[in-house]
Design a protein around this motif. Structure first.
Motif, PDB file in Angstrom:
ATOM      1  N   PHE A  29       0.830  -1.193   0.000  1.00 42.91           N
ATOM      2  CA  PHE A  29       0.000   0.000   0.000  1.00 42.91           C
ATOM      3  C   PHE A  29       0.871   1.252   0.000  1.00 42.91           C
ATOM      4  CE2 PHE A  29      -4.067  -1.934   0.472  1.00 42.91           C
ATOM      5  CZ  PHE A  29      -3.836  -3.109   1.149  1.00 42.91           C
ATOM      6  N   SER A  30       2.116   1.084  -0.420  1.00 42.98           N
ATOM      7  CA  SER A  30       3.073   2.186  -0.304  1.00 42.98           C
ATOM      8  C   SER A  30       2.727   3.358  -1.207  1.00 42.98           C
ATOM      9  CB  SER A  30       4.484   1.694  -0.594  1.00 42.98           C
ATOM     10  OG  SER A  30       4.578   1.194  -1.905  1.00 42.98           O
ATOM     11  N   ARG A  31       1.823   3.150  -2.186  1.00 41.30           N
ATOM     12  CA  ARG A  31       1.429   4.260  -3.075  1.00 41.30           C
ATOM     13  C   ARG A  31      -0.044   4.622  -2.882  1.00 41.30           C
ATOM     14  NH1 ARG A  31       5.991   5.001  -3.163  1.00 41.30           N
ATOM     15  NH2 ARG A  31       7.451   5.123  -4.922  1.00 41.30           N
ATOM     16  N   SER A  32      -0.629   4.220  -1.750  1.00 38.15           N
ATOM     17  CA  SER A  32      -2.051   4.467  -1.503  1.00 38.15           C
ATOM     18  C   SER A  32      -2.261   5.291  -0.247  1.00 38.15           C
ATOM     19  CB  SER A  32      -2.792   3.134  -1.349  1.00 38.15           C
ATOM     20  OG  SER A  32      -2.636   2.321  -2.486  1.00 38.15           O
ATOM     21  N   CYS A  33      -3.277   6.141  -0.306  1.00 36.69           N
ATOM     22  CA  CYS A  33      -3.705   6.857   0.885  1.00 36.69           C
ATOM     23  C   CYS A  33      -4.244   5.850   1.903  1.00 36.69           C
ATOM     24  CB  CYS A  33      -4.790   7.866   0.519  1.00 36.69           C
ATOM     25  SG  CYS A  33      -5.581   8.672   1.915  1.00 36.69           S
ATOM     26  N   MET A  34      -3.946   6.070   3.176  1.00 38.02           N
ATOM     27  CA  MET A  34      -4.459   5.211   4.236  1.00 38.02           C
ATOM     28  C   MET A  34      -5.077   6.072   5.327  1.00 38.02           C
ATOM     29  SD  MET A  34      -1.589   2.207   4.548  1.00 38.02           S
ATOM     30  CE  MET A  34      -2.706   1.062   5.379  1.00 38.02           C
ATOM     31  N   GLY A  35      -5.996   5.488   6.064  1.00 34.28           N
ATOM     32  CA  GLY A  35      -6.693   6.275   7.075  1.00 34.28           C
ATOM     33  C   GLY A  35      -7.126   5.468   8.282  1.00 34.28           C
ATOM     34  N   TRP A  36      -7.544   6.181   9.298  1.00 31.78           N
ATOM     35  CA  TRP A  36      -8.115   5.591  10.514  1.00 31.78           C
ATOM     36  C   TRP A  36      -9.537   6.101  10.679  1.00 31.78           C
ATOM     37  CZ3 TRP A  36      -5.880   1.818  13.309  1.00 31.78           C
ATOM     38  CH2 TRP A  36      -4.502   1.654  13.218  1.00 31.78           C
ATOM     39  N   LEU A 100      -7.355   0.938  -2.829  1.00 32.91           N
ATOM     40  CA  LEU A 100      -6.823  -0.092  -3.701  1.00 32.91           C
ATOM     41  C   LEU A 100      -5.814   0.504  -4.679  1.00 32.91           C
ATOM     42  CD1 LEU A 100      -6.757  -2.882  -5.091  1.00 32.91           C
ATOM     43  CD2 LEU A 100      -8.787  -2.170  -6.380  1.00 32.91           C
ATOM     44  N   SER A 101      -6.194   1.602  -5.299  1.00 31.44           N
ATOM     45  CA  SER A 101      -5.369   2.159  -6.366  1.00 31.44           C
ATOM     46  C   SER A 101      -4.363   3.159  -5.826  1.00 31.44           C
ATOM     47  CB  SER A 101      -6.259   2.857  -7.398  1.00 31.44           C
ATOM     48  OG  SER A 101      -7.194   1.964  -7.933  1.00 31.44           O
ATOM     49  N   PRO A 102      -3.254   3.332  -6.540  1.00 37.36           N
ATOM     50  CA  PRO A 102      -2.319   4.392  -6.154  1.00 37.36           C
ATOM     51  C   PRO A 102      -3.021   5.749  -6.206  1.00 37.36           C
ATOM     52  CG  PRO A 102      -1.312   2.904  -7.725  1.00 37.36           C
ATOM     53  CD  PRO A 102      -2.767   2.557  -7.686  1.00 37.36           C
ATOM     54  N   THR A 103      -2.665   6.624  -5.285  1.00 37.96           N
ATOM     55  CA  THR A 103      -3.292   7.944  -5.228  1.00 37.96           C
ATOM     56  C   THR A 103      -2.253   9.022  -5.529  1.00 37.96           C
ATOM     57  OG1 THR A 103      -2.983   7.834  -2.830  1.00 37.96           O
ATOM     58  CG2 THR A 103      -5.169   7.383  -3.668  1.00 37.96           C
ATOM     59  N   PRO A 104      -2.694  10.146  -6.079  1.00 40.21           N
ATOM     60  CA  PRO A 104      -1.759  11.225  -6.400  1.00 40.21           C
ATOM     61  C   PRO A 104      -0.990  11.700  -5.173  1.00 40.21           C
ATOM     62  CG  PRO A 104      -3.895  11.612  -7.414  1.00 40.21           C
ATOM     63  CD  PRO A 104      -4.076  10.462  -6.484  1.00 40.21           C
ATOM     64  N   VAL A 105       0.205  12.187  -5.415  1.00 40.53           N
ATOM     65  CA  VAL A 105       1.039  12.672  -4.323  1.00 40.53           C
ATOM     66  C   VAL A 105       0.287  13.727  -3.524  1.00 40.53           C
ATOM     67  CG1 VAL A 105       3.140  13.933  -3.758  1.00 40.53           C
ATOM     68  CG2 VAL A 105       3.178  12.216  -5.556  1.00 40.53           C
ATOM     69  N   GLY A 106       0.250  13.535  -2.212  1.00 40.50           N
ATOM     70  CA  GLY A 106      -0.365  14.520  -1.348  1.00 40.50           C
ATOM     71  C   GLY A 106      -1.865  14.432  -1.224  1.00 40.50           C
ATOM     72  N   ARG A 107      -2.487  13.569  -2.019  1.00 38.09           N
ATOM     73  CA  ARG A 107      -3.951  13.485  -2.008  1.00 38.09           C
ATOM     74  C   ARG A 107      -4.431  12.700  -0.785  1.00 38.09           C
ATOM     75  NH1 ARG A 107      -8.298  13.302  -5.791  1.00 38.09           N
ATOM     76  NH2 ARG A 107     -10.110  13.679  -4.482  1.00 38.09           N
ATOM     77  N   GLU A 114     -14.596   5.852   0.181  1.00 40.03           N
ATOM     78  CA  GLU A 114     -13.443   6.053  -0.693  1.00 40.03           C
ATOM     79  C   GLU A 114     -12.332   5.053  -0.414  1.00 40.03           C
ATOM     80  OE1 GLU A 114     -13.241  10.286   0.412  1.00 40.03           O
ATOM     81  OE2 GLU A 114     -13.386  10.721  -1.740  1.00 40.03           O
ATOM     82  N   TYR A 115     -12.527   4.210   0.565  1.00 40.30           N
ATOM     83  CA  TYR A 115     -11.522   3.210   0.926  1.00 40.30           C
ATOM     84  C   TYR A 115     -12.007   1.817   0.536  1.00 40.30           C
ATOM     85  CZ  TYR A 115      -8.978   6.773   3.466  1.00 40.30           C
ATOM     86  OH  TYR A 115      -8.246   7.890   3.792  1.00 40.30           O
ATOM     87  N   ASP A 116     -11.048   0.997   0.123  1.00 39.76           N
ATOM     88  CA  ASP A 116     -11.383  -0.319  -0.415  1.00 39.76           C
ATOM     89  C   ASP A 116     -11.099  -1.478   0.539  1.00 39.76           C
ATOM     90  OD1 ASP A 116      -9.903   1.334  -2.995  1.00 39.76           O
ATOM     91  OD2 ASP A 116     -11.963   0.620  -3.240  1.00 39.76           O
ATOM     92  N   TYR A 117     -10.090  -1.322   1.371  1.00 37.36           N
ATOM     93  CA  TYR A 117      -9.709  -2.391   2.289  1.00 37.36           C
ATOM     94  C   TYR A 117      -9.848  -1.903   3.724  1.00 37.36           C
ATOM     95  CZ  TYR A 117      -7.608  -4.643  -1.780  1.00 37.36           C
ATOM     96  OH  TYR A 117      -7.393  -5.218  -3.009  1.00 37.36           O
ATOM     97  N   TRP A 118     -10.320  -2.805   4.578  1.00 34.52           N
ATOM     98  CA  TRP A 118     -10.531  -2.469   5.983  1.00 34.52           C
ATOM     99  C   TRP A 118      -9.983  -3.564   6.890  1.00 34.52           C
ATOM    100  CZ3 TRP A 118     -12.911   2.027   7.632  1.00 34.52           C
ATOM    101  CH2 TRP A 118     -13.474   2.815   6.617  1.00 34.52           C
ATOM    102  N   GLY A 119      -9.467  -3.137   8.034  1.00 33.35           N
ATOM    103  CA  GLY A 119      -9.075  -4.101   9.049  1.00 33.35           C
ATOM    104  C   GLY A 119     -10.286  -4.527   9.857  1.00 33.35           C
ATOM    105  N   GLN A 120     -10.043  -5.435  10.803  1.00 35.64           N
ATOM    106  CA  GLN A 120     -11.136  -5.974  11.595  1.00 35.64           C
ATOM    107  C   GLN A 120     -11.471  -5.091  12.803  1.00 35.64           C
ATOM    108  OE1 GLN A 120      -8.039  -6.831  11.998  1.00 35.64           O
ATOM    109  NE2 GLN A 120      -7.763  -6.818  14.212  1.00 35.64           N
ATOM    110  N   GLY A 121     -10.593  -4.153  13.104  1.00 38.27           N
ATOM    111  CA  GLY A 121     -10.823  -3.219  14.207  1.00 38.27           C
ATOM    112  C   GLY A 121     -10.137  -3.625  15.488  1.00 38.27           C
ATOM    113  N   THR A 122      -9.799  -2.637  16.292  1.00 40.89           N
ATOM    114  CA  THR A 122      -9.216  -2.878  17.607  1.00 40.89           C
ATOM    115  C   THR A 122      -9.924  -1.969  18.605  1.00 40.89           C
ATOM    116  OG1 THR A 122      -7.142  -2.999  18.871  1.00 40.89           O
ATOM    117  CG2 THR A 122      -7.327  -1.191  17.299  1.00 40.89           C
TER     118      THR A 122
END
Length: 128
Positions: A29-36, A100-107, A114-122
């Protein structure tokens, strides 16, 4: 198989700190935006923080600004959330998410859909 696995949740007293981690496997996921995001009992899931793949940009919900810090280590395919000065209202299940897809720099993206993959939660529980 793509997986996001959160860890680091627990029970802490108000004013305390926790550090959440989210490790991705199955793809990079090194080229994808990630979030919490987080979901408290009886409430909708809400945005907490996001970070661009380049780490140039970060954004936070107003409720956590100045207390939470999002970061990532692309070499380790891991996302972090440092949570300080925790309050009882921070009690929730915390989820990490990635595009899932790479996102533009800084986006950045703050919408749940807008997110494709999710964890199970903690679970994070803050006692007063």
């Amino acid at each position: 198989q793509v997986q996001l696995v959160e860890s680091g949740g627990g029970l802490v007293q108000a004013g305390g700190s926790l550090r959440l981690s989210c490790t991705a496997s199955g793809r990079t996921f090194s080229r994808s935006c990630m979030g919490w995001f987080r979901q408290a009992p009886g409430k909708e899931r809400e945005f907490v923080a996001a970070i661009s793949w380049s780490r140039i940009s970060t954004d936070y919900a107003d409720a956590v600004k100045g207390r939470f810090t999002v970061s990532r280590d692309n070499a380790k395919n891991t996302l972090y959330l440092q949570m300080n000065s925790l309050k009882p209202e921070d009690t929730a299940v915390y989820y990490c998410a990635s595009q899932l897809s790479p996102t533009p720099v800084g986006r950045l993206f703050k919408g749940e859909n807008e997110y494709d993959y999710w964890g199970q939660g903690t679970q994070v529980t803050v006692s007063s």
